[in-house]
Design an enzyme around this catalytic site. Structure first.
Site, mmCIF file in Angstrom:
data_model
loop_
_atom_site.group_PDB
_atom_site.id
_atom_site.type_symbol
_atom_site.label_atom_id
_atom_site.label_comp_id
_atom_site.label_asym_id
_atom_site.label_seq_id
_atom_site.Cartn_x
_atom_site.Cartn_y
_atom_site.Cartn_z
ATOM 1 N N GLY A 13 0.756 -1.342 0.022
ATOM 2 C CA GLY A 13 -0.069 -0.028 0.108
ATOM 3 C C GLY A 13 0.662 1.300 0.022
ATOM 4 N N TYR A 57 -11.972 1.505 -6.697
ATOM 5 C CA TYR A 57 -11.596 0.231 -5.684
ATOM 6 C C TYR A 57 -10.918 0.516 -4.466
ATOM 7 C CZ TYR A 57 -11.579 -4.537 -4.407
ATOM 8 O OH TYR A 57 -11.816 -5.948 -3.674
ATOM 9 N N GLN A 91 -6.217 0.111 -9.115
ATOM 10 C CA GLN A 91 -5.692 0.125 -7.589
ATOM 11 C C GLN A 91 -4.246 0.177 -7.866
ATOM 12 O OE1 GLN A 91 -6.893 -3.652 -5.910
ATOM 13 N NE2 GLN A 91 -6.812 -2.890 -4.032
ATOM 14 N N CYS A 146 -11.142 -15.656 4.411
ATOM 15 C CA CYS A 146 -12.664 -16.022 4.024
ATOM 16 C C CYS A 146 -13.305 -14.988 4.525
ATOM 17 C CB CYS A 146 -13.052 -17.375 3.687
ATOM 18 S SG CYS A 146 -13.286 -18.082 5.499
ATOM 19 N N GLY A 195 1.161 -4.722 -4.089
ATOM 20 C CA GLY A 195 0.739 -5.791 -2.973
ATOM 21 C C GLY A 195 -0.745 -6.242 -2.928
ATOM 22 N N GLN A 219 -0.544 1.929 7.008
ATOM 23 C CA GLN A 219 -1.605 1.588 6.189
ATOM 24 C C GLN A 219 -2.510 0.795 6.869
ATOM 25 O OE1 GLN A 219 -3.302 0.926 3.715
ATOM 26 N NE2 GLN A 219 -2.124 1.926 1.893
ATOM 27 N N HIS A 225 -3.749 6.809 -3.302
ATOM 28 C CA HIS A 225 -4.101 7.332 -2.062
ATOM 29 C C HIS A 225 -2.763 8.186 -1.519
ATOM 30 C CE1 HIS A 225 -1.280 3.942 -0.711
ATOM 31 N NE2 HIS A 225 -1.170 4.861 0.155
ATOM 32 N N SER A 250 -1.271 2.990 -6.280
ATOM 33 C CA SER A 250 -1.185 3.533 -4.950
ATOM 34 C C SER A 250 -1.748 5.226 -5.235
ATOM 35 C CB SER A 250 0.167 3.318 -4.349
ATOM 36 O OG SER A 250 0.213 2.393 -3.600
HETATM 37 P P1 NAD Z 1 1.426 -0.746 -3.895
HETATM 38 O O1 NAD Z 1 1.931 0.327 -3.471
HETATM 39 O O2 NAD Z 1 1.805 -2.096 -3.474
HETATM 40 O O3 NAD Z 1 1.111 -0.837 -5.511
HETATM 41 C C1 NAD Z 1 0.593 0.079 -6.141
HETATM 42 C C2 NAD Z 1 1.224 0.098 -7.782
HETATM 43 O O4 NAD Z 1 0.590 0.948 -8.592
HETATM 44 C C3 NAD Z 1 2.554 -0.099 -7.729
HETATM 45 O O5 NAD Z 1 3.103 -1.211 -8.348
HETATM 46 C C4 NAD Z 1 2.996 0.905 -8.728
HETATM 47 O O6 NAD Z 1 3.918 0.766 -9.624
HETATM 48 C C5 NAD Z 1 1.809 1.214 -9.511
HETATM 49 N N1 NAD Z 1 1.508 2.548 -10.088
HETATM 50 C C6 NAD Z 1 1.594 3.718 -9.435
HETATM 51 N N2 NAD Z 1 1.189 4.719 -10.445
HETATM 52 C C7 NAD Z 1 0.784 3.991 -11.744
HETATM 53 C C8 NAD Z 1 0.455 4.389 -12.926
HETATM 54 N N3 NAD Z 1 0.212 5.578 -12.865
HETATM 55 N N4 NAD Z 1 0.106 3.452 -13.859
HETATM 56 C C9 NAD Z 1 0.446 2.146 -13.714
HETATM 57 N N5 NAD Z 1 0.689 1.665 -12.292
HETATM 58 C C10 NAD Z 1 1.101 2.617 -11.466
HETATM 59 O O7 NAD Z 1 0.058 -0.738 -3.310
HETATM 60 P P2 NAD Z 1 -1.175 -1.658 -3.109
HETATM 61 O O8 NAD Z 1 -1.094 -2.468 -1.726
HETATM 62 O O9 NAD Z 1 -1.350 -2.771 -4.177
HETATM 63 O O10 NAD Z 1 -2.480 -1.093 -2.792
HETATM 64 C C11 NAD Z 1 -2.894 -0.404 -3.884
HETATM 65 C C12 NAD Z 1 -3.947 0.783 -3.551
HETATM 66 O O11 NAD Z 1 -5.351 0.030 -2.980
HETATM 67 C C13 NAD Z 1 -3.592 1.718 -2.468
HETATM 68 O O12 NAD Z 1 -4.080 3.128 -2.869
HETATM 69 C C14 NAD Z 1 -4.374 1.008 -1.303
HETATM 70 O O13 NAD Z 1 -4.342 2.002 -0.274
HETATM 71 C C15 NAD Z 1 -5.600 0.526 -1.712
HETATM 72 N N6 NAD Z 1 -6.329 -0.454 -0.981
HETATM 73 C C16 NAD Z 1 -7.398 -0.838 -1.302
HETATM 74 C C17 NAD Z 1 -8.059 -1.961 -0.835
HETATM 75 C C18 NAD Z 1 -9.273 -2.484 -1.093
HETATM 76 O O14 NAD Z 1 -9.917 -3.259 -0.559
HETATM 77 N N7 NAD Z 1 -9.871 -2.066 -2.193
HETATM 78 C C19 NAD Z 1 -7.228 -2.611 0.091
HETATM 79 C C20 NAD Z 1 -6.082 -2.285 0.350
HETATM 80 C C21 NAD Z 1 -5.380 -1.232 -0.116
#
Ligand code: NAD
Length: 556
Positions: free
Chosen positions: A57, A327, A268, A415, A181, A135, A272, A270
């Site tokens: 995240g 998402y 999804q 689950c 992640g 996070q 945020h 990052s």
């Molecule tokens: P992460 O930081 O591990 O991965 C984010 C990815 O986005 C990275 O691999 C990065 O290279 C990529 N990225 C950034 N800018 C980009 C762009 N312009 N084009 C393409 N790729 C790009 O984060 P994560 O753990 O995968 O979480 C992703 C987002 O989802 C975060 O904002 C997190 O807060 C949110 N999140 C949502 C949920 C849910 O239930 N929906 C749960 C957890 C986290």
């Protein structure tokens, strides 16, 4: 084992690994459990960047820095059952007198007084070594790799299929950005739900990690090749997932130019964190890394503009017939700040698909085998299938997960279970430990994204029918009831999922070590925790939550 020997074996930066087996290193399982889970969060197969203590995240960390991490480990090795450790934004700051049923660790991460709750102030403090970003499950030591979001994502796609595609995602294409992640769970969730999937990430290493853990099928840096693969698979009705290296905004622009309208579009990345998370389309990954260090204000402006452009394409795709939903990364908010006035014209996944589950007290229940033995998880899987024979959805999920999910770090399972089911499952796990059917204790926890544990107006509490989206009394009550009920460690964080200023949320983990005391704690915590979801939604006026409150005889 002495402290130095322990550090050399399990926590020699940046090589982290949880001890396995049934032998204790700490004084009891109550402290061995958080110790193993902290180290598990940083295992190279689990964490996105262990060298920076980043778990997932964006910049979500398990501890503030290497020194504070070592101190936490030292204290956990020593702590007895009449004391509890206080952790403030990834640093041990004190030990208080408590009692055996109290949580052994009390964690507060990234909390700021509301008027100061923004990224700029947070970064100033972080720069001075005073804070870290926790996070949701990074700083609360219950991250389990991409599986942690896998079933939630799967449920979301399945619900989307039910609502818009006659319950069938075959011959349907899902396009999304971000394969980190959490985002990395999307390709596997999509193919499990029967769809074809195209995921875009600027960082090839992130896609390679998903290939390695079998979350994604194929990878390329060539747009034409990715396009051909997915269109052919979609045509044939094949559940194939493809990772494409690139900027998601640019890829959406190309898809629009090529007249391709995917059935489902989400994101999804990052988003945020507009500085240390999102990569603006105008920069290469290397340029982004450099500018993040040299000029954060300029970076942020570029990032907001790029998000506005990205969301602009999502809105255009929606106009052409795609189902588009947010998402949970706050992309719409930052796109709005970047100039896209209509950013909130598409809905978030919670009001679209998940809220009815929250009204049932359902949420992402997860557990981890502290033994490190995958067989222990298969034993728990079987026990759940026996205990819930009528729940065919759950049984299908567990069988699929056994076939398709590669464990990351300590073996674990997720689950979604509701009120009543969670308590029943927890007590079954405690019995499995008591009777020696599993080889070491199990920890039971959940994401902070749950039915009654979070206030997040652009995500979990978006569009509440009584307008109470921003009321954060609820996660505080959740924290307090889990503390009073006897969780083994508890946490309260700010900014998870959607960034600084946009959310407050609570977490809990409870230990099943086979003892009577554990059974009592499990019973209390796994009653209180999902009950909070029903209380919260019944109070807001949701009919199904009110019916559940009556059905389960919950005192309101
Ligand atoms: P992460 O930081 O591990 O991965 C984010 C990815 O986005 C990275 O691999 C990065 O290279 C990529 N990225 C950034 N800018 C980009 C762009 N312009 N084009 C393409 N790729 C790009 O984060 P994560 O753990 O995968 O979480 C992703 C987002 O989802 C975060 O904002 C997190 O807060 C949110 N999140 C949502 C949920 C849910 O239930 N929906 C749960 C957890 C986290």
């Amino acid at each position: 084992m002495k402290y130095t020997e322990f550090i050399n074996k399990y926590a020699s930066h940046p090589h982290y690994e949880a001890p396995k087996g049934s032998k204790l290193h700490a004084r009891s399982w109550q402290t061995e459990a958080p110790l193993r889970m902290l180290l598990n969060n940083l295992h190279p197969d689990v964490a996105e960047d262990p060298s920076k203590l980043i778990v997932y995240g964006g910049t979500g960390q398990a501890a503030r820095n290497v020194e504070t991490l070592k101190k936490i480990i030292e204290l956990l090795l020593e702590l007895d059952e009449n004391h509890s450790l206080l952790v403030q934004s990834g640093k041990a700051v004190g030990i208080v007198r408590t009692h055996p049923q109290a949580p052994r660790v009390l964690i507060a991460n990234s909390n700021l007084v509301p008027a100061w709750a923004n990224w700029e102030h947070f970064e100033e403090l972080k720069e001075r070594g005073l804070m870290m970003y926790g996070q949701m499950t990074a700083g609360s030591w219950i991250y389990i790799g991409s599986q942690g979001i896998l079933q939630g994502t799967y449920e979301t796609f399945v619900e989307c299929g039910k609502k818009y595609f006659n319950n069938d995602l075959k011959h349907k294409l899902i396009v999304s950005g971000g394969l980190g992640g959490m985002g990395g769970a999307q390709p596997l969730a999509a193919t499990m739900a029967g769809a074809t999937y195209l995921g875009v990430d600027v960082d090839p290493l992130r896609i390679e990690k998903r290939l390695k853990t079998k979350y994604i099928d194929k990878m390329t840096a060539d747009y034409q090749e990715a396009k051909n693969w997915v269109l052919e698979a979609k045509e044939k009705g094949e559940a194939l997932s493809v990772g494409l290296v690139g900027d998601i905004g640019n890829v959406l622009e190309q898809l629009l130019a090529d007249g391709i309208v995917p059935e489902i579009v989400t994101d999804q990345t990052s988003a945020h964190d507009p500085v240390f998370g999102y990569v603006p389309n105008s920069l290469t990954l290397d340029e982004a890394i450099e500018l993040r260090e040299s000029d954060q204000a300029a970076y942020k402006q570029m990032s907001l503009k790029s998000m506005a452009r990205h969301v602009g394409f999502m809105l255009e795709i929606k106009k052409r017939g795609s189902i588009v939903f947010d998402y949970g990364n706050n992309l719409r908010e930052y796109a709005r700040q970047g100039g896209e006035e209509n950013a909130f014209d598409y809905q978030g996944f919670v009001p679209e698909f998940i809220r009815p589950l929250f009204c049932d007290g359902k949420g992402p229940f997860r557990w981890v085998a502290l033994s490190g033995d995958p067989e222990d998880i298969y034993t728990t899987d079987r026990a759940l299938m026996d205990a819930f024979p009528e729940n065919t959805h759950l049984i299908k999920w567990l069988k699929e997960a056994q076939r398709k999910v590669a464990f990351q770090g300590l073996p674990s399972r997720i689950c979604w279970l509701g009120f009543g089911e969670r308590e029943k499952a927890g007590l079954i796990f405690n019995d499995l430990v008591k009777t020696g059917k599993v080889t070491a204790p199990i920890v039971i926890g959940r994401d902070h994204l749950d039915c009654g544990s979070v206030a997040s107006p652009n995500r979990e509490t978006e569009g509440m029918i009584d307008g109470s989206d921003a009321v954060s009394d609820w996660p505080l009550l959740n924290l307090m009831s889990n503390t009073a009920g006897g969780a083994t460690w508890v946490s309260f964080h700010h900014g998870g999922g959607v960034g600084m200023g946009f959310s407050q949320h609570a977490g809990m983990v409870v230990l099943a070590d086979g003892t009577e005391q554990a059974a009592q704690n499990i019973s209390n915590v796994l009653y209180n925790d999902p009950a909070m979801g029903i209380f919260r939604h019944a109070d807001a006026g949701y009919e199904s939550a009110k019916i559940n409150a009556e059905k389960f005889n919950l005192k309101l």
